[in-house]
Design a protein around this motif. Structure first.
Motif, PDB file in Angstrom:
ATOM      1  N   MET A 285      10.071 -34.589 -12.474  1.00 32.74           N
ATOM      2  CA  MET A 285      11.304 -34.997 -11.531  1.00 32.74           C
ATOM      3  C   MET A 285      10.651 -35.968 -10.444  1.00 32.74           C
ATOM      4  O   MET A 285      11.354 -36.169  -9.414  1.00 32.74           O
ATOM      5  CB  MET A 285      12.001 -33.826 -10.932  1.00 32.74           C
ATOM      6  N   GLY A 286       9.497 -36.699 -10.704  1.00 32.71           N
ATOM      7  CA  GLY A 286       8.822 -37.221  -9.661  1.00 32.71           C
ATOM      8  C   GLY A 286       8.252 -36.485  -8.304  1.00 32.71           C
ATOM      9  O   GLY A 286       8.025 -37.086  -7.462  1.00 32.71           O
ATOM     10  N   PHE A 287       8.272 -35.252  -8.584  1.00 34.41           N
ATOM     11  CA  PHE A 287       7.664 -34.487  -7.396  1.00 34.41           C
ATOM     12  C   PHE A 287       6.005 -34.550  -7.318  1.00 34.41           C
ATOM     13  O   PHE A 287       5.793 -35.179  -8.691  1.00 34.41           O
ATOM     14  CB  PHE A 287       7.889 -33.137  -7.729  1.00 34.41           C
TER      15      PHE A 287
ATOM     16  N   PHE B  76      13.266 -36.725  -2.522  1.00 37.37           N
ATOM     17  CA  PHE B  76      12.433 -37.590  -3.198  1.00 37.37           C
ATOM     18  C   PHE B  76      11.904 -38.732  -2.460  1.00 37.37           C
ATOM     19  O   PHE B  76      10.644 -38.983  -2.911  1.00 37.37           O
ATOM     20  CB  PHE B  76      13.759 -38.361  -4.297  1.00 37.37           C
TER      21      PHE B  76
ATOM     22  N   MET C 280      20.579 -39.369  -4.406  1.00 34.36           N
ATOM     23  CA  MET C 280      21.322 -40.612  -4.162  1.00 34.36           C
ATOM     24  C   MET C 280      20.154 -41.333  -3.235  1.00 34.36           C
ATOM     25  O   MET C 280      19.137 -40.391  -2.897  1.00 34.36           O
ATOM     26  CB  MET C 280      22.589 -40.565  -3.675  1.00 34.36           C
ATOM     27  N   ALA C 281      20.434 -42.469  -2.554  1.00 38.75           N
ATOM     28  CA  ALA C 281      19.285 -43.232  -1.729  1.00 38.75           C
ATOM     29  C   ALA C 281      19.647 -42.409  -0.339  1.00 38.75           C
ATOM     30  O   ALA C 281      20.754 -42.253  -0.016  1.00 38.75           O
ATOM     31  CB  ALA C 281      20.033 -44.688  -1.674  1.00 38.75           C
ATOM     32  N   PRO C 282      18.482 -42.409   0.315  1.00 40.40           N
ATOM     33  CA  PRO C 282      18.500 -41.947   1.766  1.00 40.40           C
ATOM     34  C   PRO C 282      19.476 -42.644   2.457  1.00 40.40           C
ATOM     35  O   PRO C 282      20.236 -41.687   3.412  1.00 40.40           O
ATOM     36  CB  PRO C 282      17.111 -42.224   2.212  1.00 40.40           C
TER      37      PRO C 282
ATOM     38  N   CYS D 203      15.638 -36.849   2.710  1.00 45.12           N
ATOM     39  CA  CYS D 203      15.707 -36.979   1.343  1.00 45.12           C
ATOM     40  C   CYS D 203      14.500 -36.456   0.641  1.00 45.12           C
ATOM     41  O   CYS D 203      13.516 -36.854   0.995  1.00 45.12           O
ATOM     42  CB  CYS D 203      16.054 -38.521   1.012  1.00 45.12           C
TER      43      CYS D 203
ATOM     44  N   LYS E 219      22.184 -35.567 -10.881  1.00 44.21           N
ATOM     45  CA  LYS E 219      20.815 -35.739 -11.374  1.00 44.21           C
ATOM     46  C   LYS E 219      20.211 -36.936 -10.598  1.00 44.21           C
ATOM     47  O   LYS E 219      20.925 -37.803 -10.241  1.00 44.21           O
ATOM     48  CB  LYS E 219      21.071 -36.382 -12.809  1.00 44.21           C
ATOM     49  N   GLY E 220      19.009 -36.377  -9.871  1.00 43.78           N
ATOM     50  CA  GLY E 220      18.024 -37.380  -9.311  1.00 43.78           C
ATOM     51  C   GLY E 220      18.556 -37.761  -7.873  1.00 43.78           C
ATOM     52  O   GLY E 220      17.921 -38.687  -7.354  1.00 43.78           O
TER      53      GLY E 220
ATOM     54  N   SER F 110      23.158 -39.369 -13.858  1.00 43.58           N
ATOM     55  CA  SER F 110      22.460 -39.839 -12.612  1.00 43.58           C
ATOM     56  C   SER F 110      23.229 -40.192 -11.689  1.00 43.58           C
ATOM     57  O   SER F 110      24.344 -41.227 -12.123  1.00 43.58           O
ATOM     58  CB  SER F 110      21.547 -41.104 -13.429  1.00 43.58           C
TER      59      SER F 110
ATOM     60  N   THR G 200      20.292 -31.237  -6.775  1.00 46.73           N
ATOM     61  CA  THR G 200      20.175 -31.867  -8.083  1.00 46.73           C
ATOM     62  C   THR G 200      19.876 -30.876  -9.079  1.00 46.73           C
ATOM     63  O   THR G 200      19.442 -29.581  -8.799  1.00 46.73           O
ATOM     64  CB  THR G 200      18.906 -32.906  -8.009  1.00 46.73           C
TER      65      THR G 200
ATOM     66  N   PHE H 217      15.954 -44.476 -19.765  1.00 47.72           N
ATOM     67  CA  PHE H 217      14.951 -44.772 -18.948  1.00 47.72           C
ATOM     68  C   PHE H 217      13.794 -44.394 -19.539  1.00 47.72           C
ATOM     69  O   PHE H 217      13.554 -43.410 -20.359  1.00 47.72           O
ATOM     70  CB  PHE H 217      14.878 -43.984 -17.482  1.00 47.72           C
TER      71      PHE H 217
ATOM     72  N   ARG I 147      12.003 -39.891  -9.064  1.00 54.68           N
ATOM     73  CA  ARG I 147      13.125 -38.990  -9.346  1.00 54.68           C
ATOM     74  C   ARG I 147      13.171 -38.497 -10.739  1.00 54.68           C
ATOM     75  O   ARG I 147      14.291 -37.925 -11.025  1.00 54.68           O
ATOM     76  CB  ARG I 147      14.104 -39.719  -8.998  1.00 54.68           C
ATOM     77  N   GLY I 148      12.082 -38.655 -11.683  1.00 55.77           N
ATOM     78  CA  GLY I 148      12.129 -38.042 -12.888  1.00 55.77           C
ATOM     79  C   GLY I 148      13.023 -38.854 -13.847  1.00 55.77           C
ATOM     80  O   GLY I 148      13.544 -37.871 -14.711  1.00 55.77           O
ATOM     81  N   LEU I 149      13.487 -40.037 -13.602  1.00 50.49           N
ATOM     82  CA  LEU I 149      14.302 -40.356 -14.551  1.00 50.49           C
ATOM     83  C   LEU I 149      14.151 -40.565 -15.904  1.00 50.49           C
ATOM     84  O   LEU I 149      14.974 -40.327 -16.945  1.00 50.49           O
ATOM     85  CB  LEU I 149      14.664 -42.138 -14.047  1.00 50.49           C
TER      86      LEU I 149
ATOM     87  N   PHE J  99      23.235 -41.811  -8.721  1.00 50.20           N
ATOM     88  CA  PHE J  99      22.861 -43.124  -7.800  1.00 50.20           C
ATOM     89  C   PHE J  99      23.848 -43.996  -8.037  1.00 50.20           C
ATOM     90  O   PHE J  99      24.354 -44.976  -7.268  1.00 50.20           O
ATOM     91  CB  PHE J  99      21.546 -43.500  -8.014  1.00 50.20           C
TER      92      PHE J  99
END
Ligand code: SF4
Lengths: 223, 318
Positions: free
Chosen positions: B243-245, A185, A112-114, A183, A109-110, A86, A130, B152, B182-184, A88
């Motif tokens: 993945m939270g999509f 996400f 980062m913050a906007p 972003c 993975k996943g 991850s 990602t 998670f 984000r699919g954690l 972030f």
């Protein structure tokens, strides 16, 4: 349902290559990629050790990863599956790292913050890719043609070392931020959020709250 | 008497199978989810995962680069006997874990929580976990390994009877949404819910519900079975997918296990068994035959018993 676009990209991409990428595009990578996570960041940025690669000439692609791999007694490597960690958690170092390494692709993975994209990625012309799933470790492992080197293995250990991987159509990855700092996400979260109210209808907060659900530490959290 | 060498070699095979071969029940569940998923990105993720399972089997490499934390569940028939006794068995499982970490290879994930010491073999203090259970009949030994991934997707909350079913529903949604972004949690997952017990029992029950029951299995209590089905629907109606999509595949199955608790409380725990729902089992018979399977068959009527006595157990206390 529209199928996402699939694109092959070099690990030393040109600004034009990057500008052509849109959020949600599927990317496969060719060229050299290196792993760098907290161990490498601390060593290169805080301890100011010399980075053992010519960056970004050799590679502009930083992978947040520790591979499932072993080093054979004869010094050769055996690469199993490859999965990102991850990203972030690395916000603290990313601005300085982009500056120092000239990285254009941060892969992890996943996302980062906007705010991190806008503050650090945009000025350095970098984007975030990602991994997918996030369990596509066997597919990514297949895309590694060779382990070219493992730097700082003594200093940082296997998991934190700088693995230099030769990629051949390695993927899939998804474009999670673009050159303008948009972003993926954040966009998806915003589409989903309007449904929450209906989902929670009829439920009420738990009888006993927890700190974190209230910022007032004098609150008795019952209620 | 089951020889310890047979236990160790079987355990090593199980380590390999768990890391590489996605269990059929989860695979079937994921294929069904892929058929109905219409979010373009979520759907792409599910297809990529299906390809990934194939690639893992073809190449004999771990399906996910994060090979999780290997752990063991051992179940014995009441007449089972192990050469060297239970401590020899524990040692065999620790050896198998260490050997497979190098052999498959797996990622040496296990470190000391404070000093981050890594033995590079997934063995250390209290690792791997080895848990035992028994059945009233038989001389067999069931070994199950679970390579649980994911930092998670797990949470615990002390609820109270006045929170009611709505409180359970709300905590369920809270956990799915918090860790689904984000699919954690690497969803779609098999969700395990523990209800009642005491805090530790509640966590253990929920984890076992997620990891030791197969997709499609329902709790024998019809009302709990109905809750499981309702919760699958509810989770998949959040509007979120892999993945939270945007999508509709969060939950492949939901399993609930209960334990009697203090009259004032209603403990609840949530666990997500991820896209790499890794488990493998084998029964070692007394005559040395070994049968491999992917269903741990952990939750039996005996394990869920409510009564003091169990019919068929003939040894009476004086
Ligand atoms: S949660 Fe599961 S699928 Fe995701 S990275 Fe960890 S082991 Fe892999």
């Amino acid at each position: 349902m529209t199928k996402p676009r699939k694109i092959r990209l070099s690990t030393t991409p040109s600004p034009e290559d990057l500008a052509a990428l849109k959020l949600g595009d599927i990317v496969y990578l060719d060229g050299l990629m290196y792993t760098a996570r907290e161990g490498v960041y601390m060593r290169a940025l805080e301890e100011r050790a010399n980075i053992p690669m010519e960056l970004p000439r050799d590679s502009a692609a930083n992978f947040h990863c520790s591979p499932a791999a072993t080093i054979n007694p004869d010094g050769t490597f055996r690469m199993g599956a490859v999965t990102a960690t991850s990203s972030f958690r690395f916000a603290k170092w990313i601005g300085e790292w982009l500056e120092k390494s000239g990285a254009k692709l941060i892969i992890g993975k996943g996302g980062m913050a906007p705010e991190v994209y806008r503050k650090h990625f945009v000025p350095h012309g970098a984007i975030f890719l990602t991994t997918v799933g996030y369990g596509t470790g066997a597919l990514l492992g297949r895309g590694v043609e060779n382990v070219e080197a493992v730097h700082w293995r003594e200093e940082l250990g296997l998991a934190q070392a700088m693995w230099v991987l030769k990629c051949n159509e390695m993927g899939p990855f998804i474009v999670a931020s673009d050159l303008e700092g948009n972003c993926l996400f954040e966009r998806e979260n915003a589409k989903i959020a309007p449904g929450y109210a209906a989902l929670y209808e009829g439920t009420k907060p738990a009888v006993m709250k927890r700190y974190g659900e209230t910022d007032d530490r004098s609150d008795e959290v019952i209620g | 008497m089951t020889p310890i060498s047979l236990i160790q070699s079987t355990a090593e095979t199980l380590m390999d199978k768990a890391a590489i071969e996605i269990p059929d029940d989860y695979l079937t569940g994921l294929k069904k989810a892929a058929e109905v998923e219409d979010g373009d990105l979520s759907s792409f993720v599910l297809q990529a995962m299906l390809e990934n399972y194939e690639a893992a089997k073809e190449d004999r490499r771990a399906m996910c680069g994060d090979t999780g934390c290997p752990r063991w569940y051992v179940k014995m028939g009441n007449e089972a006997q192990v050469e060297g006794g239970p401590c020899a068995l524990e040692t065999a499982l620790r050896r198998a874990t260490a050997n497979a970490t190098n052999g498959v290879p797996l990622r040496p994930n296990r470190v000391h929580p404070l000093w981050r010491t890594d033995h590079d073999n997934n063995v250390g203090i209290n690792a791997p976990e080895i848990e035992f259970a028994f059945e009233p009949e038989g001389a067999w030994i069931d070994l199950t390994t679970v390579h649980k991934g994911g930092l998670f997707g797990t949470d615990y909350r002390m609820l109270f009877p006045s929170d009611g079913l709505e409180g359970i529903r709300r905590f369920y949604l809270d956990t799915l949404i918090a860790f689904g972004k984000r699919g954690l949690a690497c969803q779609p997952a098999i969700i395990g819910i523990g209800l009642g017990g005491s805090k530790d029992t509640c966590m253990v029950l929920g984890k076992r519900a997620a990891c030791l029951r197969t997709v499609g299995d329902r709790n024998p209590d019809p009302k709990i079975a109905a809750m499981e089905e309702e919760f699958i629907e509810l989770g998949n109606s959040i509007g979120m997918g892999a993945m939270g999509f945007v999508g509709k595949s969060m939950v492949i199955d939901c399993h609930i296990e209960v334990g009697y608790c203090h009259t004032g409380g209603m403990q609840m725990s949530m666990h997500a068994f991820c896209l790499s729902s890794r488990r493998a089992c084998a029964r070692i018979h007394a005559d040395g035959r070994v049968e491999y399977r992917t269903d741990p068959q952990w939750f039996t009527p005996y394990l869920r018993r409510e009564t003091v006595e169990w019919e068929g157990l003939s040894v009476a206390a004086e």
